[in-house]
Design a protein around this motif. Structure first.
Motif, mmCIF file in Angstrom:
data_model
loop_
_atom_site.group_PDB
_atom_site.id
_atom_site.type_symbol
_atom_site.label_atom_id
_atom_site.label_comp_id
_atom_site.label_asym_id
_atom_site.label_seq_id
_atom_site.Cartn_x
_atom_site.Cartn_y
_atom_site.Cartn_z
ATOM 1 N N ALA A 86 -8.814 0.391 -6.034
ATOM 2 C CA ALA A 86 -8.142 1.082 -7.140
ATOM 3 C C ALA A 86 -6.820 1.675 -6.672
ATOM 4 N N GLU A 87 -6.810 2.258 -5.477
ATOM 5 C CA GLU A 87 -5.589 2.863 -4.949
ATOM 6 C C GLU A 87 -4.511 1.803 -4.719
ATOM 7 N N VAL A 88 -4.881 0.678 -4.125
ATOM 8 C CA VAL A 88 -3.922 -0.400 -3.873
ATOM 9 C C VAL A 88 -3.344 -0.914 -5.183
ATOM 10 N N ARG A 89 -4.219 -1.108 -6.162
ATOM 11 C CA ARG A 89 -3.754 -1.620 -7.447
ATOM 12 C C ARG A 89 -2.855 -0.625 -8.164
ATOM 13 N N ASN B 192 0.530 -0.743 -6.411
ATOM 14 C CA ASN B 192 1.256 -1.958 -6.771
ATOM 15 C C ASN B 192 1.820 -1.891 -8.182
ATOM 16 N N SER B 193 1.183 -1.129 -9.057
ATOM 17 C CA SER B 193 1.680 -1.038 -10.434
ATOM 18 C C SER B 193 3.010 -0.308 -10.506
ATOM 19 N N PHE B 194 3.358 0.439 -9.458
ATOM 20 C CA PHE B 194 4.634 1.143 -9.432
ATOM 21 C C PHE B 194 5.728 0.351 -8.722
#
Length: 190
Positions: free
Chosen positions: A54-57, A60-62
């Motif tokens: 969840a943290e990686v995703r 990446n969304s930013f």
């Protein structure tokens, strides 16, 4: 031992990590069951915990989308222009006049009257957007250039105008001989 050493309680557990090694504060949020299952499956496939996934995703969304970065580089001006252009095209394609008559068309290349209406509106919108986003260059005199620099400036402006025109004609199939020559040897005079 002194009396002050006994008054401070001793910390239990392992020593604290350095600030750069610590995770940020815990966040709690709810998700739909399907999303949770997708996250857990992705975490398993990547070898991370669901929390790490969840943290990686989220991180990446930013980050800029690679396709967006390829199209615009770091240029905010290009991004804003393209977003306005796409917005104008979408509105024009779906346009209904105040009487409820559909005048926009999704098919621009057709010979029906709605396609003519749509092309006319898009051409007008593109002209306005280009003039807004790309003001004409100043003249060499307005730039206050010396006569020698003015010639270089004017020649470069003309060269870039010709290059832009030629490239647009090339990618729209209006210069088939140049396209064939470029495909044959991969070179260009520009």
């Amino acid at each position: 031992m002194s009396a002050t050493e006994h008054t401070q309680p001793r910390r239990m557990g392992r020593p604290p990590k350095a600030a750069e090694d610590r995770k940020s504060a815990t966040m709690r949020f709810r998700t739909r069951e399907g999303l949770r299952e997708q996250l857990e499956a992705a975490a398993e496939a990547s070898g991370r915990s669901p929390s790490e996934e969840a943290e990686v995703r989220l991180q990446n969304s930013f980050k800029p989308d690679p396709l967006q970065r390829l199209a615009f580089g770091d240029g905010e001006d290009a991004k804003k222009f393209i977003i306005k252009l796409i917005s104008a095209i979408q509105i024009i394609q779906g346009y209904e006049n105040p009487k409820g008559c559909q005048l926009g068309s999704m098919n621009w290349s057709s010979t029906d009257y709605k396609s003519h209406f749509t092309r006319t509106a898009i051409r007008a919108a593109v002209r306005v957007l280009v003039n807004d986003a790309l003001p004409a260059p100043v003249s060499a005199e307005e730039a206050g250039l010396s006569p020698e620099d003015a010639k270089i400036y004017t020649d470069t402006i003309n060269h870039m105008h010709d290059f832009g025109t030629e490239y647009a004609m090339l990618i729209t199939g209006q210069l088939p001989r140049l396209a064939a020559a470029l495909n044959a040897d991969g070179s260009s005079e520009h």
